[in-house]
Design a protein around this motif. Structure first.
Motif, short mmCIF file in Angstrom:
data_model
loop_
_atom_site.label_atom_id
_atom_site.label_comp_id
_atom_site.label_asym_id
_atom_site.label_seq_id
_atom_site.Cartn_x
_atom_site.Cartn_y
_atom_site.Cartn_z
N GLY A 219 0.79 -1.22 0.00
CA GLY A 219 0.00 0.00 0.00
C GLY A 219 0.82 1.27 0.00
N PRO A 220 0.52 2.17 0.95
CA PRO A 220 1.16 3.50 0.94
C PRO A 220 2.63 3.49 1.33
CG PRO A 220 -0.15 3.23 2.93
CD PRO A 220 -0.44 2.03 2.07
N VAL A 226 11.14 2.43 -0.98
CA VAL A 226 12.11 2.40 -2.09
C VAL A 226 12.97 3.66 -2.07
CG1 VAL A 226 12.36 2.47 -4.60
CG2 VAL A 226 10.69 0.91 -3.55
N LYS A 227 12.36 4.81 -1.94
CA LYS A 227 13.11 6.07 -2.00
C LYS A 227 14.04 6.24 -0.80
CE LYS A 227 9.21 8.29 -2.87
NZ LYS A 227 8.21 9.36 -3.15
N PRO A 343 4.16 4.06 10.51
CA PRO A 343 3.40 3.82 11.73
C PRO A 343 4.01 2.68 12.55
CG PRO A 343 2.25 2.91 9.84
CD PRO A 343 3.41 3.68 9.29
N THR A 344 3.61 2.60 13.81
CA THR A 344 4.21 1.66 14.76
C THR A 344 4.12 0.21 14.31
OG1 THR A 344 3.66 3.17 16.56
CG2 THR A 344 4.21 0.92 17.17
N GLU A 345 3.00 -0.17 13.68
CA GLU A 345 2.81 -1.57 13.34
C GLU A 345 3.82 -2.09 12.32
OE1 GLU A 345 -0.96 -2.23 11.58
OE2 GLU A 345 -0.67 -0.82 9.92
N LEU A 416 -1.74 10.89 7.31
CA LEU A 416 -0.81 11.13 6.20
C LEU A 416 -1.40 10.60 4.91
CD1 LEU A 416 2.56 10.17 7.87
CD2 LEU A 416 1.51 12.39 7.68
N GLY A 417 -1.07 11.24 3.80
CA GLY A 417 -1.54 10.78 2.51
C GLY A 417 -0.81 9.55 2.04
#
Length: 433
Positions: A219-220, A226-227, A343-345, A416-417
């Motif tokens: 997903g996001p 990668v970057k 995120p933490t997960e 966040l987007g």
């Protein structure tokens, strides 16, 4: 600049101490191989390419160690994995003292790399989650200075052993001393607890399985992963091309003795310490991205000057300070930057993968320097690959967001987007310095 330290609570301070010690001892063990390269080349008749290959395999396997350690830190805890990785790299550094040929040292340094990579993944996530948002950049940055302290201790031990023992014995004694960091595990076990944000996330989610290894690619998270990995590859690749071959360049090209080389390296480590401290301050003062960019630009210029300009050894001695300031100031923002992107997960897995995938790509730079230097001057080869590394880093930074001042709770809340860039509400939040 240090007044903020008094505001930390006891848990934050103890965690800083544990991660600082783990990182310093990591550097102490890792740095040893760069010192013994000229010795093993002479004793075993290795080529520079073979010597570089041992350095590369250590870094390459460390990428797997960091990835797996990050995933296991999401499952079993940051503190537990910090203990395991310190014990692991200490034991395999010690075993390197008994290597009898290229093949044995190759395998032992590869196994050492597994723990070396894992320690950063566990420790940086632990620090990022324990230190409050207001001081995260400075707290994680101070921990990074442990690398200079550990490297300095390693130089002192190397210089002392090579001054009083024959080289054929001194290099083995150097590796044998690498077992000492294992003692630090007992202090960590007694004094350090898991971060509260990790405990809450662990209670709220199902058990993590093998598939979690690939959670940073879903997903996001995919393109951020990668970057960031390529950005780290540029930062690490340039550092490895210079750092691993610096002792050999000083001894074989500049004609220094082992003890004089140790003196040069101590001056450079002073620059490293100043670079870590400057990067720690700038990380919160001007932001993560600008600190990275100024470091990359400065590194590009300084490496070219140091390796290619017609300078005498006296000038080079003191030029090592600004060289290492700009080279190392990029590393303090690494931990908080990645902590504030995921995120933490998935933080342990993502942060462990990004940093160590970058390390894996960067690990090929010492080998390429080793092989190409057989047909080109060693200094010119180092300069070429350092310049390429700085270019990669700068390109990726233009594609990544600034994260200074970002709250970890905002990541849990999904504000966040999909690109990982802050939404307007987050972008407008005040930045604490």
């Amino acid at each position: 600049m240090l007044g903020w330290f008094a505001e930390l609570n006891p848990k934050e301070r103890r965690t800083m101490g544990a991660c600082f010690g783990g990182w310093a001892l990591d550097a102490f063990d890792v740095q040893m191989y760069s010192f013994v390269i000229p010795t093993v080349i002479a004793l075993w008749g290795l080529s520079r390419g073979q010597a570089g290959l041992i350095g590369t395999v250590t870094l390459l396997i460390s990428s797997l160690g960091g990835w797996f350690s990050g995933t296991l830190a999401d499952r079993f805890g940051r503190v537990r994995m910090l203990q395991i990785t310190i014990l692991w790299y200490s034991v395999f550094t010690f075993l390197c003292a008994f290597a009898q040929n290229f093949e044995q040292l190759f395998v032992l340094r590869a196994l050492h790399g597994f723990g070396f990579g894992g320690e950063w993944a566990a420790g940086s996530v632990l620090m990022g989650e324990v230190i409050r948002d207001k001081y995260r950049g400075r707290g994680v940055g101070i921990v990074q200075t442990g690398w200079a302290v550990g490297s300095g201790a390693s130089v002192l031990v190397y210089t002392g052993l090579y001054a009083f023992l024959p080289e054929a014995i001194a290099w083995r004694a150097l590796f044998a001393i690498g077992l000492l960091p294992a003692v630090f595990v007992f202090w960590i076990r007694r004094h350090i607890d898991e971060p509260e944000i990790f405990r809450n996330a662990q209670r709220a989610r199902p058990a993590i399985g093998v598939a979690h290894l690939f959670s940073a690619f879903r997903g996001p998270h995919l393109w951020i992963t990668v970057k960031v990995s390529l950005m780290v590859a540029g930062a690490q690749g340039g550092g490895y091309a210079l750092g691993i071959w610096m002792p050999t360049w000083l001894r074989t090209v500049r004609g220094l003795s082992a003890t004089d080389t140790g003196g040069f390296l101590l001056i450079q480590i002073l620059g490293s310490l100043l670079g870590f401290l400057l990067g720690t301050y700038l990380s919160d003062a001007i932001g993560r991205r600008w600190t990275f960019l100024w470091s990359a630009i400065g590194s590009l210029i300084m490496v070219l000057v140091y390796m290619l300009a017609p300078l005498n050894n006296e000038i080079l001695l003191f030029l090592g300070i600004p060289l290492n300031i700009v080279l190392l100031m990029k590393f303090p923002p690494m931990g908080p930057f990645m902590t504030e992107l995921f995120p933490t997960e998935v933080r342990g897995t993502a942060q462990g993968f990004c940093y160590n995938a970058g390390r894996a790509i960067g690990s090929f730079f010492p080998t390429m320097v080793g092989f190409l230097s057989q047909i080109l001057p060693l200094g010119a080869t180092i300069a070429v690959f350092s310049a390429i590394a700085s270019g990669i880093m700068m390109l990726m930074l233009f594609l990544l967001p600034e994260t200074r001042g970002r709250s970890l709770e905002s990541l849990e809340a999904g504000t966040l987007g999909v690109t990982g860039a802050p939404q307007p509400a987050l972008e407008a939040q005040p930045t604490t310095r």
